[in-house]
Scaffold this motif. Structure first.
Motif, short mmCIF file in Angstrom:
data_model
loop_
_atom_site.label_atom_id
_atom_site.label_comp_id
_atom_site.label_asym_id
_atom_site.label_seq_id
_atom_site.Cartn_x
_atom_site.Cartn_y
_atom_site.Cartn_z
N PHE A 23 0.72 -9.50 -10.75
CA PHE A 23 1.06 -8.34 -10.35
C PHE A 23 -0.05 -7.56 -10.92
CE2 PHE A 23 5.85 -7.50 -8.94
CZ PHE A 23 5.67 -8.67 -8.36
N THR A 24 -1.14 -6.66 -9.27
CA THR A 24 -2.04 -6.02 -9.90
C THR A 24 -1.86 -4.19 -9.09
OG1 THR A 24 -3.56 -7.43 -10.91
CG2 THR A 24 -3.87 -5.54 -10.31
N ILE A 25 -1.84 -3.76 -9.95
CA ILE A 25 -1.55 -2.10 -9.53
C ILE A 25 -3.45 -1.48 -8.71
CG2 ILE A 25 -1.22 -0.32 -11.71
CD1 ILE A 25 0.19 0.97 -10.26
N SER A 26 -3.65 -0.56 -8.38
CA SER A 26 -4.77 -0.12 -8.92
C SER A 26 -5.07 1.21 -7.22
CB SER A 26 -6.22 -1.21 -7.70
OG SER A 26 -5.83 -1.13 -6.83
N ARG A 27 -5.77 1.84 -7.01
CA ARG A 27 -5.64 3.02 -6.62
C ARG A 27 -7.32 3.18 -6.38
NH1 ARG A 27 -3.75 7.43 -10.20
NH2 ARG A 27 -4.88 8.69 -8.07
N ASP A 28 -7.47 3.74 -4.52
CA ASP A 28 -8.92 4.22 -4.23
C ASP A 28 -8.74 5.92 -3.83
OD1 ASP A 28 -11.07 5.15 -2.74
OD2 ASP A 28 -10.52 2.91 -1.42
N ASN A 29 -9.22 6.59 -5.46
CA ASN A 29 -8.57 7.97 -4.90
C ASN A 29 -9.85 8.20 -3.71
OD1 ASN A 29 -7.51 7.53 -7.00
ND2 ASN A 29 -8.55 8.92 -8.42
N ALA A 30 -10.66 7.88 -2.67
CA ALA A 30 -11.40 8.01 -1.74
C ALA A 30 -10.27 8.21 -0.06
CB ALA A 30 -12.88 7.34 -1.33
N LYS A 31 -9.61 6.89 -0.86
CA LYS A 31 -8.73 6.91 0.60
C LYS A 31 -7.26 7.60 0.08
CE LYS A 31 -10.79 2.89 2.18
NZ LYS A 31 -10.78 1.22 2.12
N SER B 18 0.78 -1.17 -0.14
CA SER B 18 0.09 0.33 0.77
C SER B 18 1.22 1.22 -0.12
CB SER B 18 -0.77 0.38 1.48
OG SER B 18 -1.49 -1.14 1.20
N CYS B 19 0.48 2.49 -0.89
CA CYS B 19 1.18 3.76 -0.43
C CYS B 19 -0.13 4.63 0.06
CB CYS B 19 1.71 3.60 -1.87
SG CYS B 19 2.11 5.34 -2.17
N ALA B 20 0.17 5.14 0.98
CA ALA B 20 -0.84 6.35 1.23
C ALA B 20 -0.10 8.02 0.64
CB ALA B 20 -1.07 6.09 2.83
N ALA B 21 -1.24 8.42 0.31
CA ALA B 21 -0.70 10.17 0.63
C ALA B 21 -1.37 10.88 0.97
CB ALA B 21 -0.42 10.67 -1.66
N SER B 22 -0.33 12.34 0.89
CA SER B 22 -0.90 12.94 2.07
C SER B 22 -1.15 13.96 0.83
CB SER B 22 -0.31 13.77 2.56
OG SER B 22 1.21 14.66 1.44
N GLY B 23 -2.54 15.16 0.80
CA GLY B 23 -2.93 16.14 0.50
C GLY B 23 -4.54 16.06 -0.24
N TYR C 80 -2.77 13.01 -10.06
CA TYR C 80 -1.57 12.69 -10.17
C TYR C 80 -1.63 10.74 -10.44
CZ TYR C 80 0.17 15.64 -7.12
OH TYR C 80 0.88 17.07 -6.34
N VAL C 81 -0.96 10.53 -11.45
CA VAL C 81 -0.52 9.52 -12.06
C VAL C 81 0.63 8.49 -11.12
CG1 VAL C 81 0.91 7.81 -13.91
CG2 VAL C 81 -0.36 10.20 -14.44
N MET C 82 0.22 7.11 -10.92
CA MET C 82 0.41 6.82 -9.87
C MET C 82 1.56 5.56 -10.26
SD MET C 82 0.24 8.78 -7.05
CE MET C 82 1.30 7.78 -6.13
N GLY C 83 2.54 5.47 -9.89
CA GLY C 83 4.54 4.31 -9.87
C GLY C 83 4.06 3.49 -8.79
N THR D 175 -3.27 5.16 -14.54
CA THR D 175 -3.84 7.09 -14.30
C THR D 175 -4.35 7.21 -13.44
OG1 THR D 175 -5.72 5.73 -16.17
CG2 THR D 175 -3.50 5.86 -17.06
N ARG D 176 -4.94 8.44 -13.34
CA ARG D 176 -5.68 9.39 -12.79
C ARG D 176 -7.21 8.62 -12.31
NH1 ARG D 176 -6.75 14.74 -14.53
NH2 ARG D 176 -6.60 13.45 -16.51
N SER D 177 -6.96 8.22 -12.76
CA SER D 177 -8.46 7.14 -12.59
C SER D 177 -8.74 5.96 -12.36
CB SER D 177 -9.80 7.52 -13.94
OG SER D 177 -9.57 7.27 -14.55
N GLY D 178 -7.58 5.62 -12.61
CA GLY D 178 -7.25 3.73 -12.30
C GLY D 178 -8.27 2.95 -13.97
N GLY D 179 -7.79 4.25 -14.64
CA GLY D 179 -8.57 3.32 -15.84
C GLY D 179 -8.00 2.47 -16.80
N LEU D 180 -6.07 2.69 -16.54
CA LEU D 180 -5.38 2.28 -17.72
C LEU D 180 -4.26 1.44 -16.53
CD1 LEU D 180 -5.23 5.09 -20.78
CD2 LEU D 180 -6.47 2.62 -20.75
#
Length: 120
Positions: free
Chosen positions: A68-76, A21-26, A32-35, A52-57
């Motif tokens: 491996f699978t990358i994912s993001r939760d913009n609410a968190k 997991s990677c938690a971001a401040s702000g 942000y594109v995350m990697g 990508t920013r929305s997680g679509g790509l």
């Protein structure tokens, strides 16, 4: 400014799973594109995955594609890296990175890294 804090690393047997997991401040995480990157001892830091920013790509290094699978939760304000079927060669320090889609041409923010060790 974005601060990134990785967690979830550890020691795992070959073939096992691990989730980073990677938690971001702000307040503008979805700008942000995350990697994810990794660096093994004595080697250069390598790209692992980005989202990508929305997680679509999502994009992956050939060495991890299908495992491996990358994912993001913009609410968190969090990005994840689910790692399955781990191999000893996946052993490395894993870093989370962020690139502002609107202002940055490259990743400007990096976490401190989390160690992943895969035993055979």
């Amino acid at each position: 400014q974005v601060q990134l804090v990785e967690s979830g690393g550890g020691l795992v047997q070959a073939g096992g799973p691990l989730r980073l997991s990677c938690a971001a401040s702000g307040r503008t995480f979805d700008s942000y594109v995350m990697g994810w990157f990794r660096q093994a001892p004595g080697k250069e830091r390598d790209f692992v995955a980005r989202i990508t920013r929305s997680g679509g790509l999502k994009y992956y290094a050939d060495s991890v594609k299908g495992r491996f699978t990358i994912s993001r939760d913009n609410a968190k304000n969090t990005v994840y890296l689910q790692m399955n079927s781990l191999k000893p060669e996946d052993t490395a320090v894993y870093y989370c990175a962020a690139r502002n889609y609107y202002t940055d041409s490259d990743y400007s923010y990096w976490g401190q890294g989390t160690q992943v060790t895969v035993s055979s």
